[in-house]
Design a protein around this motif. Structure first.
Motif, PDB file in Angstrom:
ATOM      1  N   VAL A 130     -12.632   8.630  -0.247  1.00 60.59           N
ATOM      2  CA  VAL A 130     -11.970   7.546  -0.971  1.00 60.59           C
ATOM      3  C   VAL A 130     -10.465   7.683  -0.807  1.00 60.59           C
ATOM      4  O   VAL A 130      -9.913   8.780  -0.901  1.00 60.59           O
ATOM      5  CB  VAL A 130     -12.329   7.588  -2.468  1.00 60.59           C
ATOM      6  CG1 VAL A 130     -11.644   6.452  -3.216  1.00 60.59           C
ATOM      7  CG2 VAL A 130     -13.836   7.519  -2.659  1.00 60.59           C
ATOM      8  N   GLY A 131      -9.801   6.565  -0.568  1.00 53.15           N
ATOM      9  CA  GLY A 131      -8.356   6.559  -0.500  1.00 53.15           C
ATOM     10  C   GLY A 131      -7.779   5.766  -1.659  1.00 53.15           C
ATOM     11  O   GLY A 131      -8.082   4.577  -1.823  1.00 53.15           O
ATOM     12  N   TYR A 132      -6.980   6.431  -2.479  1.00 53.31           N
ATOM     13  CA  TYR A 132      -6.242   5.677  -3.498  1.00 53.31           C
ATOM     14  C   TYR A 132      -5.254   4.760  -2.791  1.00 53.31           C
ATOM     15  O   TYR A 132      -4.628   5.142  -1.792  1.00 53.31           O
ATOM     16  CB  TYR A 132      -5.499   6.624  -4.432  1.00 53.31           C
ATOM     17  CG  TYR A 132      -6.359   7.217  -5.524  1.00 53.31           C
ATOM     18  CD1 TYR A 132      -6.775   6.443  -6.595  1.00 53.31           C
ATOM     19  CD2 TYR A 132      -6.734   8.556  -5.491  1.00 53.31           C
ATOM     20  CE1 TYR A 132      -7.544   6.982  -7.607  1.00 53.31           C
ATOM     21  CE2 TYR A 132      -7.506   9.111  -6.510  1.00 53.31           C
ATOM     22  CZ  TYR A 132      -7.910   8.317  -7.565  1.00 53.31           C
ATOM     23  OH  TYR A 132      -8.675   8.848  -8.575  1.00 53.31           O
ATOM     24  N   THR A 153     -14.762   5.676   3.205  1.00 54.24           N
ATOM     25  CA  THR A 153     -15.960   5.021   2.675  1.00 54.24           C
ATOM     26  C   THR A 153     -15.603   4.071   1.537  1.00 54.24           C
ATOM     27  O   THR A 153     -16.399   3.205   1.187  1.00 54.24           O
ATOM     28  CB  THR A 153     -16.979   6.055   2.152  1.00 54.24           C
ATOM     29  OG1 THR A 153     -16.390   6.802   1.083  1.00 54.24           O
ATOM     30  CG2 THR A 153     -17.398   7.010   3.267  1.00 54.24           C
ATOM     31  N   ALA A 154     -14.400   4.238   0.945  1.00 58.72           N
ATOM     32  CA  ALA A 154     -14.011   3.394  -0.189  1.00 58.72           C
ATOM     33  C   ALA A 154     -12.507   3.480  -0.403  1.00 58.72           C
ATOM     34  O   ALA A 154     -11.841   4.410   0.074  1.00 58.72           O
ATOM     35  CB  ALA A 154     -14.731   3.839  -1.457  1.00 58.72           C
ATOM     36  N   ILE A 155     -11.976   2.489  -1.116  1.00 61.92           N
ATOM     37  CA  ILE A 155     -10.595   2.553  -1.595  1.00 61.92           C
ATOM     38  C   ILE A 155     -10.590   2.357  -3.105  1.00 61.92           C
ATOM     39  O   ILE A 155     -11.530   1.792  -3.676  1.00 61.92           O
ATOM     40  CB  ILE A 155      -9.674   1.504  -0.925  1.00 61.92           C
ATOM     41  CG1 ILE A 155     -10.131   0.074  -1.282  1.00 61.92           C
ATOM     42  CG2 ILE A 155      -9.595   1.718   0.572  1.00 61.92           C
ATOM     43  CD1 ILE A 155      -9.093  -0.987  -0.939  1.00 61.92           C
ATOM     44  N   ALA A 156      -9.528   2.850  -3.739  1.00 56.37           N
ATOM     45  CA  ALA A 156      -9.343   2.668  -5.177  1.00 56.37           C
ATOM     46  C   ALA A 156      -7.958   2.080  -5.397  1.00 56.37           C
ATOM     47  O   ALA A 156      -6.988   2.819  -5.566  1.00 56.37           O
ATOM     48  CB  ALA A 156      -9.504   3.989  -5.911  1.00 56.37           C
ATOM     49  N   ARG A 179      -5.765  -9.261  -1.364  1.00 55.56           N
ATOM     50  CA  ARG A 179      -5.661  -8.989   0.079  1.00 55.56           C
ATOM     51  C   ARG A 179      -6.287  -7.644   0.423  1.00 55.56           C
ATOM     52  O   ARG A 179      -7.043  -7.515   1.409  1.00 55.56           O
ATOM     53  CB  ARG A 179      -4.186  -9.009   0.484  1.00 55.56           C
ATOM     54  CG  ARG A 179      -3.900  -8.587   1.925  1.00 55.56           C
ATOM     55  CD  ARG A 179      -2.395  -8.654   2.170  1.00 55.56           C
ATOM     56  NE  ARG A 179      -2.031  -8.277   3.524  1.00 55.56           N
ATOM     57  CZ  ARG A 179      -1.243  -7.252   3.826  1.00 55.56           C
ATOM     58  NH1 ARG A 179      -0.734  -6.500   2.864  1.00 55.56           N
ATOM     59  NH2 ARG A 179      -0.939  -6.981   5.080  1.00 55.56           N
ATOM     60  N   ALA A 180      -6.002  -6.619  -0.380  1.00 55.00           N
ATOM     61  CA  ALA A 180      -6.553  -5.292  -0.126  1.00 55.00           C
ATOM     62  C   ALA A 180      -8.074  -5.295  -0.244  1.00 55.00           C
ATOM     63  O   ALA A 180      -8.778  -4.716   0.593  1.00 55.00           O
ATOM     64  CB  ALA A 180      -5.952  -4.285  -1.098  1.00 55.00           C
ATOM     65  N   LEU A 181      -8.578  -5.973  -1.273  1.00 59.88           N
ATOM     66  CA  LEU A 181     -10.026  -6.007  -1.478  1.00 59.88           C
ATOM     67  C   LEU A 181     -10.727  -6.768  -0.367  1.00 59.88           C
ATOM     68  O   LEU A 181     -11.813  -6.368   0.085  1.00 59.88           O
ATOM     69  CB  LEU A 181     -10.339  -6.626  -2.839  1.00 59.88           C
ATOM     70  CG  LEU A 181      -9.869  -5.835  -4.064  1.00 59.88           C
ATOM     71  CD1 LEU A 181     -10.137  -6.607  -5.340  1.00 59.88           C
ATOM     72  CD2 LEU A 181     -10.527  -4.463  -4.115  1.00 59.88           C
ATOM     73  N   ARG A 182     -10.126  -7.865   0.096  1.00 59.12           N
ATOM     74  CA  ARG A 182     -10.740  -8.612   1.196  1.00 59.12           C
ATOM     75  C   ARG A 182     -10.765  -7.776   2.479  1.00 59.12           C
ATOM     76  O   ARG A 182     -11.772  -7.757   3.204  1.00 59.12           O
ATOM     77  CB  ARG A 182      -9.980  -9.918   1.429  1.00 59.12           C
ATOM     78  CG  ARG A 182     -10.219 -10.984   0.366  1.00 59.12           C
ATOM     79  CD  ARG A 182      -9.679 -12.335   0.807  1.00 59.12           C
ATOM     80  NE  ARG A 182      -8.235 -12.297   1.036  1.00 59.12           N
ATOM     81  CZ  ARG A 182      -7.325 -12.485   0.075  1.00 59.12           C
ATOM     82  NH1 ARG A 182      -7.716 -12.724  -1.165  1.00 59.12           N
ATOM     83  NH2 ARG A 182      -6.038 -12.461   0.359  1.00 59.12           N
ATOM     84  N   SER A 190     -16.436   0.365   0.118  1.00 55.75           N
ATOM     85  CA  SER A 190     -16.607   0.140  -1.312  1.00 55.75           C
ATOM     86  C   SER A 190     -15.228   0.048  -1.967  1.00 55.75           C
ATOM     87  O   SER A 190     -14.230   0.543  -1.427  1.00 55.75           O
ATOM     88  CB  SER A 190     -17.404   1.292  -1.933  1.00 55.75           C
ATOM     89  OG  SER A 190     -18.701   1.357  -1.383  1.00 55.75           O
ATOM     90  N   THR A 191     -15.181  -0.582  -3.133  1.00 57.34           N
ATOM     91  CA  THR A 191     -13.900  -0.797  -3.809  1.00 57.34           C
ATOM     92  C   THR A 191     -14.027  -0.431  -5.284  1.00 57.34           C
ATOM     93  O   THR A 191     -14.911  -0.934  -5.981  1.00 57.34           O
ATOM     94  CB  THR A 191     -13.449  -2.261  -3.684  1.00 57.34           C
ATOM     95  OG1 THR A 191     -14.517  -3.130  -4.091  1.00 57.34           O
ATOM     96  CG2 THR A 191     -13.079  -2.588  -2.244  1.00 57.34           C
TER      97      THR A 191
END
Length: 438
Positions: A130-132, A153-156, A179-182, A190-191
Motif C-alpha cells: 500500500v502506498g499512502y 496493490t492499493a493506495i491510501a 483523479r487519484a481514485l480514478r 484497491s483504494t
C-alpha cells in the motif's frame, strides 16, 4: 515460514549485505555480457548474469589485469559493493558503483547469491503493498503511483477530516482525490480513503476527544463516513486518528467496532493506522489509547506506523532503526493476527541542526543535501540506516537498503504486507527491493 520464504529471505539478506556500503544515490549496473568489441581474454569466463559482491577484506586493490604484476587502478575499503563481470582463474573483473572497472583477487570479495535478474512485476506472495498518497504541490504522489502501479496493490489517499461533531469534510481538493481514485481504479488498485483528525497544523487531541466522548457524534461520524465511502466508491477506509487521549481508549475501540460493522454492511473494509509501541504502557499520551488487541479484533487491517522513532521536535536519530521496528512488530503479533498487520515503511528523512525542529526531507532532497554540503554518506551498522553529519547538522533518512532490512521482518513474522509513507518521497531503487523481498 515456508522453505521458499526462508530461501528468499536469505537471498535478500545477502543482497543487502553486499550493498550495505554502497552510497544509495546510484542504481546497480545492468546488462549481461560485455560488448562484443571487448572479446574475452584467454581463459576468461563470463556469468550469464551479473553477480553482486562485497569487498570482505580490510581493503582491496583493483588492478589493470588479473594478477599482482598489473598496475593498481584504485584501492577500495571493506564493505564496498562491486559487480562481478567475469572471472579468470582466481581473479574477478569487477565494476564499482562509479563505473570504474578492474581486477580483484577472488578471496578478497564475498559473492551474493542474488543475481540481477528483472524482478517480478508484482510481489509473488500475495502480500499487500500500500502506498499512502498525498496530493501536495511540491512532492505529489501521483507520478510515483503511476510509475509503480505494477508493484502496488492499493493506495491510501489523504481524503477526509472528521470534526468533533461527527461531520466529515474534505481534507484537500476533492477533484484531485477523484483523479487519484480514478487512476488507481483503472490500474486495478484497491483504494482506502485516509480519514484523520488533522486540523490547524496538528492532529487535534481536543477535537478527537470531543468526538469519541459523545455517542451521538460517534454515530453521526460512522454514518457520514459510510456515505462518503459509498459516494467515492472506495474499497474501504484507513482511520488515522492520532494524539488520542489515553482516557478515550475504550471509546476509540468502540468507534472502530461500529465503523467496521457499518462499512461491512456495504461490502467495504476498515483498516486502522496505529502508532508504534512495544508495550501497552498506560502512561503514554501518544499510544495508550490504542488497544492493539481490540483494534485487531474489529478492524480488517492494522497498519503500524513504524516510523518517526526520532521525530521533528526531538533529538536526532534514525527514522526507523531495524531493531526498534522489530520490537514493535514482536509486540504487535502477540496481540493482533499477523496476517492483518501491515508494516509501515518510511520513505523520508529529517535534517536536524542548531537546536531547531528538524526539516522533513524526501530521499532526493537528502541526496541533494549530501552533495551540497560536501558530506560523507555513512551507514549505521546497528540501526541499518544511512546518515551523514556536517558540523552540528545531522541527516538521517531511508533508502532501498534500509527498507530491505525492514522488509525481512514481513516474512519473518508472516505479516500481511507493507504500507509506505509515502509515495513520491522514496528512493526509486526501493521498488525492486520490495518486489524481490515480498
Amino acid at each position: 515460514m515456508s522453505q521458499k520464504a526462508v530461501a528468499i529471505a536469505v537471498a535478500v539478506i545477502m543482497y543487502l549485505l553486499a550493498n550495505a556500503g554502497t552510497p544509495p544515490s546510484g542504481t546497480p549496473p545492468s546488462g549481461g555480457a560485455l560488448p562484443p568489441s571487448q572479446p574475452p581474454a584467454p581463459g576468461e569466463s563470463r556469468p550469464g548474469m551479473l553477480q553482486p559482491a562485497v569487498v570482505s577484506a580490510g581493503e582491496a586493490v583493483l588492478r589493470a589485469g588479473p594478477g599482482t604484476s598489473y598496475d593498481p587502478v584504485v584501492t577500495v575499503p571493506r564493505g564496498t559493493a562491486v559487480t562481478i563481470l567475469s572471472q579468470q582463474g582466481d581473479w574477478y573483473r569487477a565494476e564499482l558503483p562509479s563505473g570504474t572497472t578492474g581486477w580483484i583477487w577472488r578471496p578478497l570479495v564475498e559473492l551474493s547469491p542474488w543475481s540481477q535478474q528483472p524482478p517480478p512485476s508484482r510481489p509473488v506472495s500475495g502480500r499487500a503493498v500500500v502506498g499512502y498518497y498525498v496530493d501536495e504541490p511540491y512532492n505529489p504522489s501521483y507520478d510515483s503511483m503511476i510509475a509503480n502501479a505494477d508493484r502496488l496493490t492499493a493506495i491510501a489517499p489523504w481524503a477526509w477530516v472528521v470534526a468533533a461533531d461527527g461531520s466529515v469534510q474534505p481534507a484537500g481538493d476533492a477533484a484531485a482525490l477523484g483523479r487519484a481514485l480514478r487512476a488507481a481504479g483503472s490500474r486495478r488498485l484497491s483504494t482506502y480513503a485516509l480519514v484523520h483528525n488533522y486540523q490547524n497544523g496538528t492532529f487535534d487531541s481536543d477535537s478527537v476527544h470531543r468526538l469519541l466522548s459523545d455517542p451521538q457524534a460517534r454515530r453521526r461520524a460512522v454514518e457520514n463516513l459510510a456515505l462518503e465511502a459509498a459516494r467515492y466508491g472506495v474499497t474501504g477506509i484507513n482511520l488515522d486518528f492520532e494524539n488520542v487521549p489515553p482516557s478515550d481508549r475504550e471509546a476509540l475501540s468502540a468507534f472502530v467496532r461500529d465503523l467496521a460493522e457499518r462499512l461491512h454492511r456495504d461490502g467495504r473494509k476498515l483498516t486502522v493506522a496505529t502508532p508504534a509501541k512495544s508495550s501497552d504502557g498506560p502512561a503514554s499520551a501518544h499510544f495508550a489509547a490504542f488497544d492493539y488487541e481490540a483494534l485487531g479484533r474489529y478492524a480488517d487491517g492494522v497498519w503500524l506506523m513504524t516510523y518517526d522513532q526520532h521525530y521533528r521536535t526531538g533529538p536526532p536519530g534514525p527514522i526507523a532503526s531495524v531493531e526498534w521496528v522489530e520490537k514493535v512488530v514482536r509486540y504487535a503479533v502477540s496481540r493482533i493476527p499477523s496476517h492483518k498487520i501491515l508494516l509501515g515503511l518510511p520513505a523520508y528523512g529529517y535534517e536536524w541542526g542548531d537546536g531547531e525542529a528538524a526539516r522533513a526531507l524526501t530521499y532526493a532532497q537528502a541526496m541533494s543535501r549530501l552533495d551540497r554540503l560536501g558530506a560523507t554518506l555513512r551507514w549505521h551498522p546497528t540501526y541499518k540506516v544511512p546518515y551523514f553529519t556536517v558540523g552540528s547538522r545531522q541527516v538521517w533518512f531511508e533508502n532501498r537498503y534500509s527498507a530491505g532490512y525492514k522488509l525481512l521482518l514481513v516474512g519473518r513474522y508472516e505479516l500481511g504486507g507493507i504500507a509506505i509513507w509515502r509515495l513520491g518521497q522514496e528512493d526509486p531503487g526501493m521498488w525492486d527491493v520490495i518486489a524481490r523481498s515480498l
